[in-house]
Design a protein around this motif. Structure first.
Motif, PDB file in Angstrom:
ATOM      1  N   VAL A  48       0.853  -1.179   0.000  1.00 50.00           N
ATOM      2  CA  VAL A  48       0.000   0.000   0.000  1.00 50.00           C
ATOM      3  C   VAL A  48       0.891   1.231   0.000  1.00 50.00           C
ATOM      4  O   VAL A  48       1.839   1.326   0.792  1.00 50.00           O
ATOM      5  N   VAL A  49       0.614   2.167  -0.896  1.00 56.60           N
ATOM      6  CA  VAL A  49       1.394   3.401  -0.975  1.00 56.60           C
ATOM      7  C   VAL A  49       0.450   4.598  -0.884  1.00 56.60           C
ATOM      8  O   VAL A  49      -0.710   4.534  -1.303  1.00 56.60           O
ATOM      9  N   ASP A  50       0.964   5.672  -0.317  1.00 59.00           N
ATOM     10  CA  ASP A  50       0.199   6.909  -0.262  1.00 59.00           C
ATOM     11  C   ASP A  50       0.048   7.465  -1.676  1.00 59.00           C
ATOM     12  O   ASP A  50       1.000   7.434  -2.471  1.00 59.00           O
ATOM     13  N   ALA A  51      -1.124   7.983  -1.986  1.00 58.24           N
ATOM     14  CA  ALA A  51      -1.348   8.549  -3.321  1.00 58.24           C
ATOM     15  C   ALA A  51      -0.326   9.625  -3.653  1.00 58.24           C
ATOM     16  O   ALA A  51       0.097   9.752  -4.803  1.00 58.24           O
ATOM     17  N   LEU A  52       0.093  10.378  -2.653  1.00 57.99           N
ATOM     18  CA  LEU A  52       1.067  11.444  -2.873  1.00 57.99           C
ATOM     19  C   LEU A  52       2.394  10.909  -3.384  1.00 57.99           C
ATOM     20  O   LEU A  52       3.094  11.587  -4.144  1.00 57.99           O
ATOM     21  N   ASP A  53       2.752   9.692  -2.994  1.00 57.37           N
ATOM     22  CA  ASP A  53       4.059   9.134  -3.327  1.00 57.37           C
ATOM     23  C   ASP A  53       4.054   8.286  -4.593  1.00 57.37           C
ATOM     24  O   ASP A  53       5.109   7.807  -5.018  1.00 57.37           O
ATOM     25  N   PHE A  54       2.898   8.079  -5.207  1.00 53.48           N
ATOM     26  CA  PHE A  54       2.803   7.151  -6.333  1.00 53.48           C
ATOM     27  C   PHE A  54       3.402   7.736  -7.611  1.00 53.48           C
ATOM     28  O   PHE A  54       4.235   7.108  -8.271  1.00 53.48           O
ATOM     29  N   VAL A  55       2.984   8.926  -7.983  1.00 51.78           N
ATOM     30  CA  VAL A  55       3.498   9.560  -9.206  1.00 51.78           C
ATOM     31  C   VAL A  55       4.827  10.237  -8.881  1.00 51.78           C
ATOM     32  O   VAL A  55       4.921  11.028  -7.953  1.00 51.78           O
ATOM     33  N   THR A  56       5.851   9.932  -9.662  1.00 53.19           N
ATOM     34  CA  THR A  56       7.187  10.480  -9.409  1.00 53.19           C
ATOM     35  C   THR A  56       7.622  11.499 -10.465  1.00 53.19           C
ATOM     36  O   THR A  56       8.638  12.169 -10.285  1.00 53.19           O
ATOM     37  N   GLY A  57       6.874  11.622 -11.548  1.00 55.89           N
ATOM     38  CA  GLY A  57       7.223  12.565 -12.601  1.00 55.89           C
ATOM     39  C   GLY A  57       6.258  12.427 -13.757  1.00 55.89           C
ATOM     40  O   GLY A  57       5.280  11.672 -13.686  1.00 55.89           O
ATOM     41  N   ASP A  58       6.514  13.164 -14.823  1.00 56.26           N
ATOM     42  CA  ASP A  58       5.668  13.120 -16.008  1.00 56.26           C
ATOM     43  C   ASP A  58       5.670  11.717 -16.599  1.00 56.26           C
ATOM     44  O   ASP A  58       6.690  11.246 -17.113  1.00 56.26           O
ATOM     45  N   HIS A  59       4.528  11.035 -16.521  1.00 57.84           N
ATOM     46  CA  HIS A  59       4.372   9.688 -17.058  1.00 57.84           C
ATOM     47  C   HIS A  59       5.263   8.672 -16.327  1.00 57.84           C
ATOM     48  O   HIS A  59       5.659   7.663 -16.904  1.00 57.84           O
ATOM     49  N   ARG A  60       5.553   8.936 -15.063  1.00 56.67           N
ATOM     50  CA  ARG A  60       6.387   8.026 -14.264  1.00 56.67           C
ATOM     51  C   ARG A  60       5.736   7.790 -12.907  1.00 56.67           C
ATOM     52  O   ARG A  60       5.155   8.704 -12.317  1.00 56.67           O
ATOM     53  N   ASN A  61       5.885   6.555 -12.406  1.00 59.07           N
ATOM     54  CA  ASN A  61       5.337   6.223 -11.093  1.00 59.07           C
ATOM     55  C   ASN A  61       6.141   5.088 -10.468  1.00 59.07           C
ATOM     56  O   ASN A  61       7.156   4.652 -11.041  1.00 59.07           O
ATOM     57  N   VAL A  62       5.691   4.614  -9.303  1.00 56.30           N
ATOM     58  CA  VAL A  62       6.465   3.630  -8.550  1.00 56.30           C
ATOM     59  C   VAL A  62       6.123   2.189  -8.927  1.00 56.30           C
ATOM     60  O   VAL A  62       6.677   1.255  -8.322  1.00 56.30           O
ATOM     61  N   LEU A  63       5.253   1.959  -9.892  1.00 53.06           N
ATOM     62  CA  LEU A  63       4.901   0.594 -10.272  1.00 53.06           C
ATOM     63  C   LEU A  63       6.115  -0.168 -10.785  1.00 53.06           C
ATOM     64  O   LEU A  63       6.847   0.315 -11.655  1.00 53.06           O
ATOM     65  N   ALA A  64       6.291  -1.373 -10.265  1.00 50.55           N
ATOM     66  CA  ALA A  64       7.332  -2.270 -10.763  1.00 50.55           C
ATOM     67  C   ALA A  64       6.750  -3.097 -11.911  1.00 50.55           C
ATOM     68  O   ALA A  64       5.525  -3.196 -12.055  1.00 50.55           O
ATOM     69  N   PRO A  65       7.585  -3.693 -12.763  1.00 45.61           N
ATOM     70  CA  PRO A  65       7.069  -4.523 -13.857  1.00 45.61           C
ATOM     71  C   PRO A  65       6.115  -5.604 -13.335  1.00 45.61           C
ATOM     72  O   PRO A  65       6.446  -6.333 -12.397  1.00 45.61           O
ATOM     73  N   GLY A  66       4.940  -5.675 -13.921  1.00 49.13           N
ATOM     74  CA  GLY A  66       3.973  -6.691 -13.523  1.00 49.13           C
ATOM     75  C   GLY A  66       3.074  -6.307 -12.369  1.00 49.13           C
ATOM     76  O   GLY A  66       2.105  -7.012 -12.081  1.00 49.13           O
ATOM     77  N   GLU A  67       3.354  -5.189 -11.698  1.00 52.54           N
ATOM     78  CA  GLU A  67       2.471  -4.734 -10.631  1.00 52.54           C
ATOM     79  C   GLU A  67       1.209  -4.140 -11.231  1.00 52.54           C
ATOM     80  O   GLU A  67       1.239  -3.541 -12.298  1.00 52.54           O
ATOM     81  N   VAL A  68       0.118  -4.271 -10.491  1.00 53.85           N
ATOM     82  CA  VAL A  68      -1.155  -3.729 -10.949  1.00 53.85           C
ATOM     83  C   VAL A  68      -1.826  -2.990  -9.799  1.00 53.85           C
ATOM     84  O   VAL A  68      -1.746  -3.419  -8.642  1.00 53.85           O
TER      85      VAL A  68
END
Length: 275
Positions: free
Chosen positions: A143-163
């Motif tokens: 579980v991640v805070d919504a504030l921390d999910f997006v890290t930049g333009d078209h970038r986020n903390v999702l790892a390959p295969g995460e949903v």
């Protein structure tokens, strides 16, 4: 757009869809962005809508939004009367640069995971202090805070295969007073800036969320109501490389608009009194 590199579509994935993940896969929900541009690296689509995730589950602890909930369903939801910030749900849907046809297919989770600066579902969930549940290919969840999910333009903390499985909005945030300001170059255009402020009833705190004008969401939090100068200093302290530049506005223009609308939000929320 035809995706001529795709050779397979998994229509009925298992309950843990990440177990199928391999290089060249893409999650398919609404598909409104996926089919709007070339996807040369995509070989297979995994259809998440077949999993039957509940769209909206309101309760005493808040609101659970399934990742495959459509924009149309979120817009049609009628929040309880004591959710003072409830109107933000519909207002954020109206911030989409899209037609009603897109609303019928586009999903809340898809907009979040696309992670564009002007993503209104990002604005909504960060402003309402939401948390995202992410499922990994091995079946584990985090579980991640919504504030921390997006890290930049078209970038986020999702790892390959995460949903992204679900978004949980706490009832405390939904019961706050809220004010918002949005600016676009045209009435139905992409957001140049989108700001949301919230205040806890009975207190004079302020939580200001700045999006669209920045490459990632920015949160300015004050335990007690700031004056105009203190608020302006906090905006000026946002790093220069966080401000976004595109045809809808320069970083300087977006910073100027943020100053203007943030002060309007501060005055509006402080004028509502202690209740």
């Amino acid at each position: 757009m035809d995706l001529n590199t795709v050779t397979e579509v998994v229509r009925r994935p298992p309950a843990q869809p990440g177990s199928l993940w391999r290089e060249g896969d893409a999650w398919l929900a609404g598909g409104t962005w996926l089919y709007s541009a070339e996807q040369p690296g995509t070989r297979r689509l995994i259809d998440l809508t077949a999993l039957g995730w509940a769209a909206l589950v309101p309760g005493g602890t808040g609101l659970e939004i399934g990742a495959t909930c459509t924009v149309r369903d979120l817009y049609a939801f009628v929040p309880p009367a004591d959710w003072r910030a409830g109107p933000l749900l519909a207002r954020s849907c109206e911030a989409f640069l899209s037609s009603f046809k897109v609303w019928n297919a586009a999903t809340v989770g898809g907009n979040v995971c696309l992670s564009l600066p002007a993503g209104p579902m990002i604005t909504l969930t960060v402003a309402l202090e939401a948390r995202y549940e992410l499922w990994a290919p091995d079946g584990s969840a985090r579980v991640v805070d919504a504030l921390d999910f997006v890290t930049g333009d078209h970038r986020n903390v999702l790892a390959p295969g995460e949903v992204l499985r679900r978004i949980t909005v706490p009832v405390g945030a939904l019961r706050k007073h809220a004010a918002y300001r949005r600016f676009a170059l045209t009435r139905l255009g992409r957001s140049t800036v989108f700001l949301v402020g919230t205040r806890t009833p009975g207190r004079d705190d302020l939580l200001l969320t700045v999006t669209a004008g920045t490459t990632r969401p920015v949160r300015l939090a004050f335990d007690t109501a700031p004056g105009a100068r203190a608020l302006a200093r906090s905006i000026d302290a946002v790093p220069g490389d966080v401000w976004f530049a595109d045809p809808n506005g320069t970083p300087e223009h977006r910073r100027h608009l943020t100053h203007h609308f943030a002060e309007e939000i501060r005055r509006e929320l402080m004028a509502r009194g202690p209740a």
